[in-house]
Design a protein around this motif. Structure first.
Motif, PDB file in Angstrom:
ATOM      1  N   HIS A  29      25.200 -37.965  74.934  1.00  0.00           N
ATOM      2  CA  HIS A  29      24.035 -37.123  74.667  1.00  0.00           C
ATOM      3  C   HIS A  29      23.821 -37.195  73.153  1.00  0.00           C
ATOM      4  O   HIS A  29      24.804 -37.222  72.397  1.00  0.00           O
ATOM      5  CB  HIS A  29      24.300 -35.657  75.047  1.00  0.00           C
ATOM      6  N   PRO A  30      22.582 -37.209  72.685  1.00  0.00           N
ATOM      7  CA  PRO A  30      22.367 -37.269  71.231  1.00  0.00           C
ATOM      8  C   PRO A  30      23.110 -36.161  70.465  1.00  0.00           C
ATOM      9  O   PRO A  30      23.645 -36.400  69.397  1.00  0.00           O
ATOM     10  CB  PRO A  30      20.851 -37.133  71.095  1.00  0.00           C
ATOM     11  N   ASN A  31      23.194 -34.966  71.030  1.00  0.00           N
ATOM     12  CA  ASN A  31      23.897 -33.864  70.351  1.00  0.00           C
ATOM     13  C   ASN A  31      25.409 -34.001  70.395  1.00  0.00           C
ATOM     14  O   ASN A  31      26.111 -33.279  69.683  1.00  0.00           O
ATOM     15  CB  ASN A  31      23.498 -32.516  70.961  1.00  0.00           C
ATOM     16  N   CYS A  32      25.920 -34.876  71.254  1.00  0.00           N
ATOM     17  CA  CYS A  32      27.378 -35.057  71.367  1.00  0.00           C
ATOM     18  C   CYS A  32      27.895 -36.211  70.513  1.00  0.00           C
ATOM     19  O   CYS A  32      29.108 -36.338  70.333  1.00  0.00           O
ATOM     20  CB  CYS A  32      27.763 -35.299  72.824  1.00  0.00           C
ATOM     21  N   PHE A  33      26.995 -37.069  70.036  1.00  0.00           N
ATOM     22  CA  PHE A  33      27.449 -38.189  69.212  1.00  0.00           C
ATOM     23  C   PHE A  33      27.556 -37.715  67.769  1.00  0.00           C
ATOM     24  O   PHE A  33      26.642 -37.847  66.964  1.00  0.00           O
ATOM     25  CB  PHE A  33      26.507 -39.392  69.336  1.00  0.00           C
ATOM     26  N   VAL A  34      28.703 -37.105  67.471  1.00  0.00           N
ATOM     27  CA  VAL A  34      28.972 -36.484  66.170  1.00  0.00           C
ATOM     28  C   VAL A  34      30.397 -36.822  65.755  1.00  0.00           C
ATOM     29  O   VAL A  34      31.187 -37.333  66.552  1.00  0.00           O
ATOM     30  CB  VAL A  34      28.795 -34.947  66.244  1.00  0.00           C
ATOM     31  N   CYS A  35      30.746 -36.513  64.526  1.00  0.00           N
ATOM     32  CA  CYS A  35      32.113 -36.731  64.042  1.00  0.00           C
ATOM     33  C   CYS A  35      33.083 -35.928  64.910  1.00  0.00           C
ATOM     34  O   CYS A  35      32.892 -34.731  65.127  1.00  0.00           O
ATOM     35  CB  CYS A  35      32.226 -36.291  62.577  1.00  0.00           C
ATOM     36  N   LYS A  36      34.128 -36.598  65.391  1.00  0.00           N
ATOM     37  CA  LYS A  36      35.115 -35.940  66.258  1.00  0.00           C
ATOM     38  C   LYS A  36      35.826 -34.797  65.536  1.00  0.00           C
ATOM     39  O   LYS A  36      36.248 -33.831  66.167  1.00  0.00           O
ATOM     40  CB  LYS A  36      36.128 -36.964  66.758  1.00  0.00           C
ATOM     41  N   GLU A  37      35.932 -34.881  64.233  1.00  0.00           N
ATOM     42  CA  GLU A  37      36.668 -33.875  63.468  1.00  0.00           C
ATOM     43  C   GLU A  37      35.800 -32.678  63.067  1.00  0.00           C
ATOM     44  O   GLU A  37      36.172 -31.537  63.298  1.00  0.00           O
ATOM     45  CB  GLU A  37      37.269 -34.524  62.216  1.00  0.00           C
ATOM     46  N   CYS A  38      34.648 -32.921  62.475  1.00  0.00           N
ATOM     47  CA  CYS A  38      33.831 -31.823  61.917  1.00  0.00           C
ATOM     48  C   CYS A  38      32.577 -31.525  62.732  1.00  0.00           C
ATOM     49  O   CYS A  38      31.847 -30.585  62.414  1.00  0.00           O
ATOM     50  CB  CYS A  38      33.450 -32.117  60.466  1.00  0.00           C
ATOM     51  N   SER A  39      32.308 -32.323  63.763  1.00  0.00           N
ATOM     52  CA  SER A  39      31.141 -32.144  64.649  1.00  0.00           C
ATOM     53  C   SER A  39      29.796 -32.260  63.939  1.00  0.00           C
ATOM     54  O   SER A  39      28.779 -31.796  64.454  1.00  0.00           O
ATOM     55  CB  SER A  39      31.216 -30.795  65.388  1.00  0.00           C
ATOM     56  N   GLN A  40      29.768 -32.897  62.769  1.00  0.00           N
ATOM     57  CA  GLN A  40      28.503 -33.100  62.059  1.00  0.00           C
ATOM     58  C   GLN A  40      27.846 -34.388  62.551  1.00  0.00           C
ATOM     59  O   GLN A  40      28.519 -35.378  62.800  1.00  0.00           O
ATOM     60  CB  GLN A  40      28.743 -33.193  60.545  1.00  0.00           C
ATOM     61  N   PRO A  41      26.510 -34.380  62.695  1.00  0.00           N
ATOM     62  CA  PRO A  41      25.820 -35.607  63.118  1.00  0.00           C
ATOM     63  C   PRO A  41      25.828 -36.656  62.002  1.00  0.00           C
ATOM     64  O   PRO A  41      26.083 -36.334  60.844  1.00  0.00           O
ATOM     65  CB  PRO A  41      24.392 -35.124  63.404  1.00  0.00           C
ATOM     66  N   PHE A  42      25.551 -37.871  62.376  1.00  0.00           N
ATOM     67  CA  PHE A  42      25.511 -38.982  61.424  1.00  0.00           C
ATOM     68  C   PHE A  42      24.064 -39.167  60.987  1.00  0.00           C
ATOM     69  O   PHE A  42      23.311 -39.901  61.608  1.00  0.00           O
ATOM     70  CB  PHE A  42      26.064 -40.255  62.063  1.00  0.00           C
ATOM     71  N   HIS A  43      23.675 -38.480  59.907  1.00  0.00           N
ATOM     72  CA  HIS A  43      22.272 -38.443  59.488  1.00  0.00           C
ATOM     73  C   HIS A  43      21.710 -39.828  59.195  1.00  0.00           C
ATOM     74  O   HIS A  43      20.583 -40.128  59.555  1.00  0.00           O
ATOM     75  CB  HIS A  43      22.109 -37.543  58.262  1.00  0.00           C
ATOM     76  N   ASP A  44      22.495 -40.689  58.561  1.00  0.00           N
ATOM     77  CA  ASP A  44      21.992 -42.023  58.229  1.00  0.00           C
ATOM     78  C   ASP A  44      22.325 -43.050  59.314  1.00  0.00           C
ATOM     79  O   ASP A  44      22.073 -44.230  59.154  1.00  0.00           O
ATOM     80  CB  ASP A  44      22.540 -42.468  56.876  1.00  0.00           C
ATOM     81  N   GLY A  45      22.907 -42.601  60.408  1.00  0.00           N
ATOM     82  CA  GLY A  45      23.262 -43.494  61.501  1.00  0.00           C
ATOM     83  C   GLY A  45      24.594 -44.197  61.306  1.00  0.00           C
ATOM     84  O   GLY A  45      25.079 -44.865  62.199  1.00  0.00           O
ATOM     85  N   ALA A  46      25.212 -44.043  60.126  1.00  0.00           N
ATOM     86  CA  ALA A  46      26.480 -44.722  59.848  1.00  0.00           C
ATOM     87  C   ALA A  46      27.654 -43.838  60.280  1.00  0.00           C
ATOM     88  O   ALA A  46      27.675 -42.649  59.998  1.00  0.00           O
ATOM     89  CB  ALA A  46      26.588 -45.039  58.363  1.00  0.00           C
ATOM     90  N   PHE A  47      28.592 -44.461  60.981  1.00  0.00           N
ATOM     91  CA  PHE A  47      29.800 -43.755  61.386  1.00  0.00           C
ATOM     92  C   PHE A  47      30.958 -44.735  61.361  1.00  0.00           C
ATOM     93  O   PHE A  47      30.768 -45.947  61.247  1.00  0.00           O
ATOM     94  CB  PHE A  47      29.638 -43.131  62.785  1.00  0.00           C
ATOM     95  N   PHE A  48      32.155 -44.215  61.461  1.00  0.00           N
ATOM     96  CA  PHE A  48      33.366 -45.028  61.459  1.00  0.00           C
ATOM     97  C   PHE A  48      34.099 -44.779  62.768  1.00  0.00           C
ATOM     98  O   PHE A  48      34.177 -43.642  63.224  1.00  0.00           O
ATOM     99  CB  PHE A  48      34.270 -44.650  60.277  1.00  0.00           C
TER     100      PHE A  48
END
Length: 166
Positions: free
Chosen positions: A71-90
């Motif tokens: 879900h778009p709201n679930c694709f967030v940092c596993k640790e802090c639950s913040q979304p990836f504003h620029d689309g970049a994640f690790f």
């Protein structure tokens, strides 16, 4: 008498119900799969892809990443639950992380500024530092290549160490 035509058969309304939960179909209708009729909830629970974050059925928009749907709201940092504003994640062990928490997991945050280290770093006192953040705890001069002394888990240049503890 009322009848319902569905699944190549004719049904009394009271005999046409969800193959899974047994509820009669209301105004929302039914979903068909493998010659069986399902209410919306049972159909999505059994056949819709599950979200990689919350493990509930995905019924609308989703993000495909890390070999899962989210879900778009679930694709967030596993640790802090913040979304990836620029689309970049690790990615780490199959989960998405922001840059800070990824580096925290990998042990590559600077002990001086607590920001990610990419590029040169100094490892001293079992911690990592950006070169410009490895400084004397008293005079704040930059330290380098083993030319420091340690006291109380803090680095000092030789002059300050001798003045303070000599």
């Amino acid at each position: 008498d009322k009848c319902i035509s569905a699944l190549d058969q004719t049904w009394h309304p009271e005999h046409f119900f969800c193959s899974d939960c047994g509820r009669q179909f209301g105004d929302e209708g039914f979903h068909e799969k493998d010659d069986a009729a399902f209410c919306k909830d049972c159909y999505f629970e059994q056949f819709a892809p599950k979200c990689g974050g919350c493990n509930t059925p995905i019924t609308e928009n989703y993000i495909s990443s890390l070999n899962l749907q989210w879900h778009p709201n679930c694709f967030v940092c596993k640790e802090c639950s913040q979304p990836f504003h620029d689309g970049a994640f690790f990615e780490h062990e199959g989960f998405p992380y922001c840059e800070t928490h990824y580096h925290a997991l990998r042990g590559s945050l600077c002990a001086g500024c607590h920001k990610p280290i990419s590029g040169r770093c100094i490892t001293a006192m079992f911690r990592k530092f950006h070169p410009e953040h490895f400084v004397c705890s008293f005079c704040l001069k930059q330290l380098n290549k083993g030319t420091f002394k340690e006291q109380g888990d803090k680095p000092y240049c030789h002059d300050c160490f001798d003045r303070l503890f000599g």
